[in-house]
Scaffold this active site. Sequence first.
Site, PDB file in Angstrom:
ATOM      1  N   ARG A 139       0.813  -1.215   0.000  1.00 48.60           N
ATOM      2  CA  ARG A 139       0.000   0.000   0.000  1.00 48.60           C
ATOM      3  C   ARG A 139       0.845   1.264   0.000  1.00 48.60           C
ATOM      4  O   ARG A 139       0.371   2.326  -0.410  1.00 48.60           O
ATOM      5  CB  ARG A 139      -0.989  -0.030   1.161  1.00 48.60           C
ATOM      6  CG  ARG A 139      -2.011  -1.175   0.992  1.00 48.60           C
ATOM      7  CD  ARG A 139      -2.930  -1.351   2.154  1.00 48.60           C
ATOM      8  NE  ARG A 139      -2.182  -1.702   3.352  1.00 48.60           N
ATOM      9  CZ  ARG A 139      -2.713  -1.792   4.548  1.00 48.60           C
ATOM     10  NH1 ARG A 139      -3.991  -1.548   4.726  1.00 48.60           N
ATOM     11  NH2 ARG A 139      -1.983  -2.127   5.583  1.00 48.60           N
ATOM     12  N   GLU A 165       3.798  -7.368  13.402  1.00 48.28           N
ATOM     13  CA  GLU A 165       2.883  -7.775  14.461  1.00 48.28           C
ATOM     14  C   GLU A 165       2.463  -9.229  14.343  1.00 48.28           C
ATOM     15  O   GLU A 165       2.105  -9.858  15.315  1.00 48.28           O
ATOM     16  CB  GLU A 165       1.591  -6.941  14.462  1.00 48.28           C
ATOM     17  CG  GLU A 165       1.728  -5.458  14.346  1.00 48.28           C
ATOM     18  CD  GLU A 165       1.816  -4.991  12.909  1.00 48.28           C
ATOM     19  OE1 GLU A 165       0.834  -4.473  12.366  1.00 48.28           O
ATOM     20  OE2 GLU A 165       2.893  -5.137  12.310  1.00 48.28           O
TER      21      GLU A 165
END
Length: 175
Positions: A65, A102
């Site tokens: 992105r 994460e």
Amino acid sequence: MTVDFGLKKELEEQIRVFPDFPKQGILFQDLTPVFQNPETVNRLAESFISAFDGKFDRVLAVEARGFILGTAVSAVGGRPLALARKKGKLPGEVHRADYSLEYGTATLEVQQGTLKQGDQVLVVDDLLATGGTLSAAGELVVTGGAKVAGYAVAATIEGLDGAERLSPTPVFSVV
């Protein structure tokens, strides 16, 4: 580095949050509605350029992105674009940097010769969480012989200390 509060509010209204994606415990920040609005993307690019005005001469966009925002910054700012891609996506000789995120580990690559000695590089991505991805991108910049001028993102996820991880390099985040 001044944040355009109108743009900040617009982003806050458009970013969607999906709990437990891509795995349990992750709050995925979806910027798809932002990317569907060309005016918003343009304003984001202009805000990144303004925050680092005169301090960068090349843009490094981070897959995936970050490519959208990095391309906009490159086009609006008239600066060359380099791409940091996930492992195995680039032909030829590459520099690599491994990192944790994460929900796992990954590798970023940039083609050798893409970044030049002395380049001042603005690293652009959609969001900042733990700082792992952007830290790896910064490592690629340095490995390529250039210098990180700063990091620019649309949004930062609070409480994950990503900006602290990237310190002392400046980080600009609209949200």
